[in-house]
Design a protein around this motif. Structure first.
Motif, PDB file in Angstrom:
ATOM      1  N   UNK A 220     -44.871 -73.419   8.177  1.00  0.00           N
ATOM      2  CA  UNK A 220     -45.132 -72.629   9.383  1.00  0.00           C
ATOM      3  C   UNK A 220     -46.064 -71.463   9.055  1.00  0.00           C
ATOM      4  N   UNK A 221     -45.831 -70.795   7.936  1.00  0.00           N
ATOM      5  CA  UNK A 221     -46.690 -69.682   7.544  1.00  0.00           C
ATOM      6  C   UNK A 221     -48.121 -70.174   7.329  1.00  0.00           C
ATOM      7  N   UNK A 222     -48.267 -71.326   6.710  1.00  0.00           N
ATOM      8  CA  UNK A 222     -49.604 -71.895   6.501  1.00  0.00           C
ATOM      9  C   UNK A 222     -50.327 -72.146   7.811  1.00  0.00           C
ATOM     10  N   UNK A 223     -49.602 -72.675   8.784  1.00  0.00           N
ATOM     11  CA  UNK A 223     -50.204 -72.922  10.099  1.00  0.00           C
ATOM     12  C   UNK A 223     -50.528 -71.608  10.808  1.00  0.00           C
ATOM     13  N   UNK A 224     -49.648 -70.620  10.642  1.00  0.00           N
ATOM     14  CA  UNK A 224     -49.888 -69.315  11.261  1.00  0.00           C
ATOM     15  C   UNK A 224     -51.148 -68.668  10.715  1.00  0.00           C
ATOM     16  N   UNK A 225     -51.321 -68.729   9.401  1.00  0.00           N
ATOM     17  CA  UNK A 225     -52.528 -68.162   8.774  1.00  0.00           C
ATOM     18  C   UNK A 225     -53.768 -68.907   9.253  1.00  0.00           C
ATOM     19  N   UNK A 226     -53.675 -70.220   9.347  1.00  0.00           N
ATOM     20  CA  UNK A 226     -54.816 -71.008   9.831  1.00  0.00           C
ATOM     21  C   UNK A 226     -55.173 -70.619  11.269  1.00  0.00           C
ATOM     22  N   UNK A 227     -54.179 -70.363  12.112  1.00  0.00           N
ATOM     23  CA  UNK A 227     -54.444 -69.957  13.492  1.00  0.00           C
ATOM     24  C   UNK A 227     -55.102 -68.584  13.546  1.00  0.00           C
ATOM     25  N   UNK A 228     -54.637 -67.663  12.714  1.00  0.00           N
ATOM     26  CA  UNK A 228     -55.218 -66.320  12.708  1.00  0.00           C
ATOM     27  C   UNK A 228     -56.671 -66.365  12.260  1.00  0.00           C
ATOM     28  N   UNK A 229     -56.995 -67.220  11.308  1.00  0.00           N
ATOM     29  CA  UNK A 229     -58.363 -67.332  10.779  1.00  0.00           C
ATOM     30  C   UNK A 229     -59.359 -67.900  11.785  1.00  0.00           C
ATOM     31  N   UNK A 230     -58.868 -68.527  12.862  1.00  0.00           N
ATOM     32  CA  UNK A 230     -59.804 -69.077  13.851  1.00  0.00           C
ATOM     33  C   UNK A 230     -60.566 -67.982  14.586  1.00  0.00           C
ATOM     34  N   UNK A 231     -59.961 -66.809  14.718  1.00  0.00           N
ATOM     35  CA  UNK A 231     -60.619 -65.709  15.417  1.00  0.00           C
ATOM     36  C   UNK A 231     -60.408 -65.721  16.918  1.00  0.00           C
ATOM     37  N   UNK A 232     -59.783 -66.757  17.450  1.00  0.00           N
ATOM     38  CA  UNK A 232     -59.522 -66.815  18.891  1.00  0.00           C
ATOM     39  C   UNK A 232     -58.264 -66.008  19.202  1.00  0.00           C
ATOM     40  N   UNK A 233     -58.347 -65.186  20.260  1.00  0.00           N
ATOM     41  CA  UNK A 233     -57.267 -64.254  20.597  1.00  0.00           C
ATOM     42  C   UNK A 233     -55.928 -64.966  20.793  1.00  0.00           C
ATOM     43  N   UNK A 234     -55.915 -66.050  21.545  1.00  0.00           N
ATOM     44  CA  UNK A 234     -54.665 -66.752  21.824  1.00  0.00           C
ATOM     45  C   UNK A 234     -54.069 -67.332  20.540  1.00  0.00           C
ATOM     46  N   UNK A 235     -54.919 -67.915  19.699  1.00  0.00           N
ATOM     47  CA  UNK A 235     -54.420 -68.489  18.449  1.00  0.00           C
ATOM     48  C   UNK A 235     -53.982 -67.403  17.461  1.00  0.00           C
ATOM     49  N   UNK A 236     -54.644 -66.258  17.499  1.00  0.00           N
ATOM     50  CA  UNK A 236     -54.220 -65.148  16.642  1.00  0.00           C
ATOM     51  C   UNK A 236     -52.818 -64.699  17.041  1.00  0.00           C
ATOM     52  N   UNK A 237     -52.571 -64.566  18.339  1.00  0.00           N
ATOM     53  CA  UNK A 237     -51.247 -64.154  18.821  1.00  0.00           C
ATOM     54  C   UNK A 237     -50.179 -65.174  18.433  1.00  0.00           C
TER      55      UNK A 237
END
Length: 155
Positions: A33-50
């Motif tokens: 889950x942490x790996x997926x969370x970091x990958x989402x934050x790295x996208x730079x998209x606001x919704x995925x960062x949240x």
């Protein structure tokens, strides 16, 4: 016959292996889950960062809950060991049905005595410990855990 070495060794709690296995599986899940969370934050998209931040916080909450449960279990075991050494562990002598269920009326009657003992001395961890097992015998697991937590706080 037991050898002196065996007699002095402390026995592992019965459920320890299961707890360790489940905790390791949960840790593996948390790592994913942490790996997926970091990958989402790295996208730079606001919704995925949240969502990624939420994904990072969730394993932390789970770790805190697990740590609190381990702490409670450890303290309850220490309390049980102390009561056993003094010969004051709660005795399960309630009548049972042929199927093994505790007689509800007998459990309720025993519960009343334990509740009264806590009312007389609310600062006694031992009385709260005994009340927890009376709640459990009466079928009220939620209150049993609450009484164990109170006993642990007072211990």
């Amino acid at each position: 016959m037991t050898s002196p070495e065996t007699a002095t060794r402390r026995r592992l709690p019965r459920g320890l292996v299961g707890v360790v296995v489940v905790s390791l599986l949960l840790a593996l899940y948390g790592w994913a889950v942490v790996g997926r969370g970091i990958a989402m934050i790295r996208t730079g998209e606001a919704a995925l960062i949240a969502i990624g931040i939420g994904a990072l916080l969730l394993p932390l909450v789970v770790l805190v809950v697990i740590a609190l449960e381990f702490r409670l279990a450890t303290r309850v075991q220490r309390m049980a060991d102390e009561l056993a050494a003094a010969g004051r562990l709660p005795v399960d002598d309630l009548p049972r049905s042929p199927g093994g269920r505790i007689d509800r009326a007998a459990a309720d009657a025993a519960f009343t005595a334990y509740r009264e003992a806590v009312t007389q001395d609310p600062g006694s961890w031992e009385r709260w410990y005994h009340l927890a097992f009376a709640y459990d015998a009466a079928g009220d697991r939620r209150r049993a855990r609450g009484a164990l937590r109170k006993a642990s706080e007072l211990y």
